[in-house]
Structure formats: C-alpha cells, structure tokens
Write an enzyme that holds these catalytic residues in place. Sequence first.
Site, mmCIF file in Angstrom:
data_model
loop_
_atom_site.group_PDB
_atom_site.id
_atom_site.type_symbol
_atom_site.label_atom_id
_atom_site.label_comp_id
_atom_site.label_asym_id
_atom_site.label_seq_id
_atom_site.Cartn_x
_atom_site.Cartn_y
_atom_site.Cartn_z
ATOM 1 N N ASP A 47 -25.609 27.372 -24.738
ATOM 2 C CA ASP A 47 -25.779 26.684 -23.465
ATOM 3 C C ASP A 47 -27.225 26.218 -23.421
ATOM 4 O OD1 ASP A 47 -24.128 26.029 -21.040
ATOM 5 O OD2 ASP A 47 -26.014 26.655 -20.122
ATOM 6 N N ASP A 84 -31.996 13.398 -26.150
ATOM 7 C CA ASP A 84 -32.949 13.319 -27.269
ATOM 8 C C ASP A 84 -33.860 12.091 -27.203
ATOM 9 O OD1 ASP A 84 -32.495 15.689 -28.593
ATOM 10 O OD2 ASP A 84 -30.957 14.871 -29.903
HETATM 11 P P1 ITT Z 1 -20.350 22.831 -24.520
HETATM 12 O O1 ITT Z 1 -20.473 23.506 -23.162
HETATM 13 O O2 ITT Z 1 -18.950 22.591 -24.931
HETATM 14 O O3 ITT Z 1 -21.182 23.511 -25.553
HETATM 15 P P2 ITT Z 1 -21.901 20.733 -23.255
HETATM 16 O O4 ITT Z 1 -22.377 19.404 -23.726
HETATM 17 O O5 ITT Z 1 -21.173 20.754 -21.928
HETATM 18 O O6 ITT Z 1 -20.975 21.350 -24.406
HETATM 19 P P3 ITT Z 1 -23.984 22.358 -22.077
HETATM 20 O O7 ITT Z 1 -23.156 22.776 -20.938
HETATM 21 O O8 ITT Z 1 -24.847 23.397 -22.740
HETATM 22 O O9 ITT Z 1 -23.101 21.744 -23.247
HETATM 23 O O10 ITT Z 1 -24.851 21.140 -21.618
HETATM 24 C C1 ITT Z 1 -26.115 20.900 -22.132
HETATM 25 C C2 ITT Z 1 -26.424 19.437 -22.121
HETATM 26 O O11 ITT Z 1 -27.849 19.322 -22.333
HETATM 27 C C3 ITT Z 1 -25.737 18.751 -23.284
HETATM 28 O O12 ITT Z 1 -24.611 18.039 -22.872
HETATM 29 C C4 ITT Z 1 -26.820 17.816 -23.829
HETATM 30 O O13 ITT Z 1 -26.664 16.551 -23.373
HETATM 31 C C5 ITT Z 1 -28.128 18.396 -23.315
HETATM 32 N N1 ITT Z 1 -28.778 18.985 -24.479
HETATM 33 C C6 ITT Z 1 -28.741 20.254 -24.914
HETATM 34 N N2 ITT Z 1 -29.371 20.382 -26.088
HETATM 35 C C7 ITT Z 1 -29.806 19.142 -26.409
HETATM 36 C C8 ITT Z 1 -30.506 18.621 -27.497
HETATM 37 O O14 ITT Z 1 -30.855 19.360 -28.538
HETATM 38 N N3 ITT Z 1 -30.790 17.325 -27.488
HETATM 39 C C9 ITT Z 1 -30.432 16.539 -26.464
HETATM 40 N N4 ITT Z 1 -29.746 16.937 -25.400
HETATM 41 C C10 ITT Z 1 -29.445 18.249 -25.370
#
Ligand code: ITT
Length: 198
Positions: A69, A158
């Site tokens: 997350d 990103d």
């Molecule tokens: P899962 O819950 O299925 O893992 P999700 O996209 O809904 O997928 P999150 O709830 O953790 O995941 O949401 C985090 C968001 O933050 C994710 O959709 C990305 O857009 C952003 N994010 C997280 N890590 C990132 C990264 O390394 N680079 C760019 N954006 C990132």
Amino acid sequence: MRSIVLATHNPGKVSEITDLLKKFNLKIYSAKYFKITEPIESGKTFAENAIIKSLYVSKKTNLPSLADDSGLCVPILNNQPGIFSARWAGKEKNFQKASNLIEQKMRNICSMTKKNREAFFCCALSLSIPNGDIYTFEGKVHGHLQFPPKGNNGFGYDSIFVPLKFKKTFGEMTHKYKERISHRKKAFIKLEKYLFKV
Ligand code: ITT
C-alpha cells in the site's frame, strides 16, 4: 520452489515487485491469476491497508502473500492524497487528472516555491503467511513535485515526482534506476534483511 502471491491489481507494482523478488527463486503469482477481487481498503494508514490486502489474499489462496500500500504525500496539503492516492485518480485511474487536482489545491493555498512543492512517496509492504504471521515494513523517498508532468516511464504519480538530489522525475528515469532509490525498494530492503537475512 516456494510460492508467493502478489496481493495487488496494479500492473506497475506487479512489475516492480516481481523485479525486486527476482533473486529469491520464488514462483510468483498475481492476485489476478487466482481471480481474486480487491478487498475494501478501510485502514487509516498505509500499513493497515497493506495488511488488509495481504491477509485477504493469503486466506483465499492458503499461500504467502505480499501486499503493497503506497501513495504520494504532500506536506503543504496535510499529506494528502496519502492513502487516498489511488482514489484521487477515480475509477478510470486517471493520474493526469489526479496530478492536476494536486496542483490546483496547492495553487489555491500557496505559491509554488520548491519548499512548498516538497513531497514524499510512502510504501508499506505486508507479508502474510498462512500460519497467521504478518510482517510489515515501510519505506519513504523524499523529493519535490514538478508541474507540468514529465516523462512517460513508470506509473501513477511518477511523472510529477522528482526525488531529492535528482533533476529528473521518476517518470523520466528508467525502471532500473527508479528501483535503486524508490520507497518500494527501501521497504523491500527492510523486508529482505529481516526475512532472508541478506
Ligand atoms: P492495489 O491496491 O491493488 O495494490 P492500487 O493502485 O489501488 O493497487 P494503492 O491503494 O496502494 O494501490 O494506491 C496507491 C496509488 O499511489 C497507486 O495507484 C499509484 O498511483 C500511487 N503510487 C504508489 N506507488 C507509486 C510509485 O512508485 N510511483 C507512482 N505512483 C505510485
């Protein structure tokens, strides 16, 4: 060979975590492979949400499961979007729109100095084992936001994030380069040090 299920539906995360796990000779499955739906992320922190996801998938598959997350936190916006980073992009997962929203909210309350544009990415990794054990690790990378977005590599936010001591956004960096310094890598280093004693 030991198996692990990645408790994520985000292809960007699947790709980065698969790379990080490469050296461990694991059979890696995605939640999609088992046709597992996404649980409701009702936690109040990144760690709580990561645990919800890894436990859910581990229970469904009876296999170890690794969840991530993560999100972008902007101090001048009280660390928003934070755990709502995915939700700000809406059902259509429009991160251009979410990035515009961040920019707009910032412009409404402050000038866009570099200090005001400070931001960080946070990642909580949670590993759930079928015997009930859960391990959670966090990593952060600090930097600043840059508008308009730059670069088409990576995913999510990103293209608006420039890590500290760099001039390029994560979106302009190669996958390999981002992987050396990212919040995900930092959380992963803690996980592997603890679990694999490397
Ligand atoms: P899962 O819950 O299925 O893992 P999700 O996209 O809904 O997928 P999150 O709830 O953790 O995941 O949401 C985090 C968001 O933050 C994710 O959709 C990305 O857009 C952003 N994010 C997280 N890590 C990132 C990264 O390394 N680079 C760019 N954006 C990132």
